[in-house]
Design an enzyme around this catalytic site. Structure first.
Site, short mmCIF file in Angstrom:
data_model
loop_
_atom_site.label_atom_id
_atom_site.label_comp_id
_atom_site.label_asym_id
_atom_site.label_seq_id
_atom_site.Cartn_x
_atom_site.Cartn_y
_atom_site.Cartn_z
N VAL A 193 14.95 62.18 23.31
CA VAL A 193 13.74 61.94 22.52
C VAL A 193 12.66 61.79 23.60
CG1 VAL A 193 12.54 60.39 20.93
CG2 VAL A 193 15.00 60.84 20.64
N PRO A 194 11.88 62.86 23.84
CA PRO A 194 11.11 62.99 25.09
C PRO A 194 9.83 62.17 25.18
CG PRO A 194 10.73 64.89 23.69
CD PRO A 194 11.76 64.04 23.00
N CYS A 195 9.99 60.87 25.30
CA CYS A 195 8.83 60.00 25.44
C CYS A 195 8.09 60.24 26.76
CB CYS A 195 9.24 58.53 25.29
SG CYS A 195 10.57 58.02 26.36
N HIS A 196 8.77 60.88 27.72
CA HIS A 196 8.13 61.18 29.00
C HIS A 196 7.02 62.22 28.85
CE1 HIS A 196 11.45 64.08 28.63
NE2 HIS A 196 10.66 64.92 29.30
N ASN A 205 6.62 54.16 21.50
CA ASN A 205 7.10 55.08 22.53
C ASN A 205 7.92 54.33 23.58
OD1 ASN A 205 6.95 57.88 23.41
ND2 ASN A 205 5.70 57.15 25.11
#
Length: 163
Positions: free
Chosen positions: A127-130, A118
């Site tokens: 690419v929503p790593c948050h 991540n």
């Protein structure tokens, strides 16, 4: 050898560097981001390949876009690419823990490896790593900084006045 180019766009979370490999988005990096590649790897300055990506990023921050529709060139190990693919399946406004993500990938004991993959996500926000949080919902481990993570999550949850 692949051709790389980049451009910089302004956003409510600071300047974002968009990088393309052979004309396909391969990076979105924040300033002062952990694991940000060296500037000399971004290729030549050229805004042309980024028109659609820049428009979608702007619409996202305006609260008008909840799902990015862009071709992506994700460079990483097979495991990293599996993690990044799973990140894209987390719905807008939702969060998931590292352990839950590891379970989704069929390896419940791999939460640490999931966290490392991540953190190496080359295309932040899109690419929503948050959307990945620690156990119990704690904000942990965001390469762009916890303040930015909080602001992105607040945006997606509809908390007013974020930007």
């Amino acid at each position: 050898m692949p051709e790389r180019s980049h451009t910089v766009v302004e956003s409510p979370v600071g300047r974002l560097t968009l990088v393309a490999t052979d004309g396909v988005l391969s990076g979105l990096y924040m300033t002062e981001q952990r694991h940000r590649p060296a500037e000399d790897t971004f290729g030549t300055p050229d805004a042309a390949p980024f028109t659609e990506a820049a428009q979608q990023v702007e619409a996202y921050f305006a609260g008008e876009l909840t799902d990015f529709a862009l071709p992506l060139h994700l460079e990483g190990t097979p495991f990293q690419r599996r993690v990044w693919s799973a990140l894209r399946a987390i719905p807008y406004g939702a969060t998931i823990t590292y352990g839950q993500l590891a379970e989704r990938l069929g390896n419940p004991s791999a939460s640490r490896a999931v966290g490392l993959a991540n953190g190496r996500n080359p295309i932040g926000i899109i690419v929503p790593c948050h959307r990945v949080v620690g156990a119990g919902g704690s904000l942990t481990g965001y390469g762009g900084g916890l303040d930015r993570k909080r602001r992105l999550l607040d945006l997606e949850s509809g908390v007013g006045g974020v930007f």
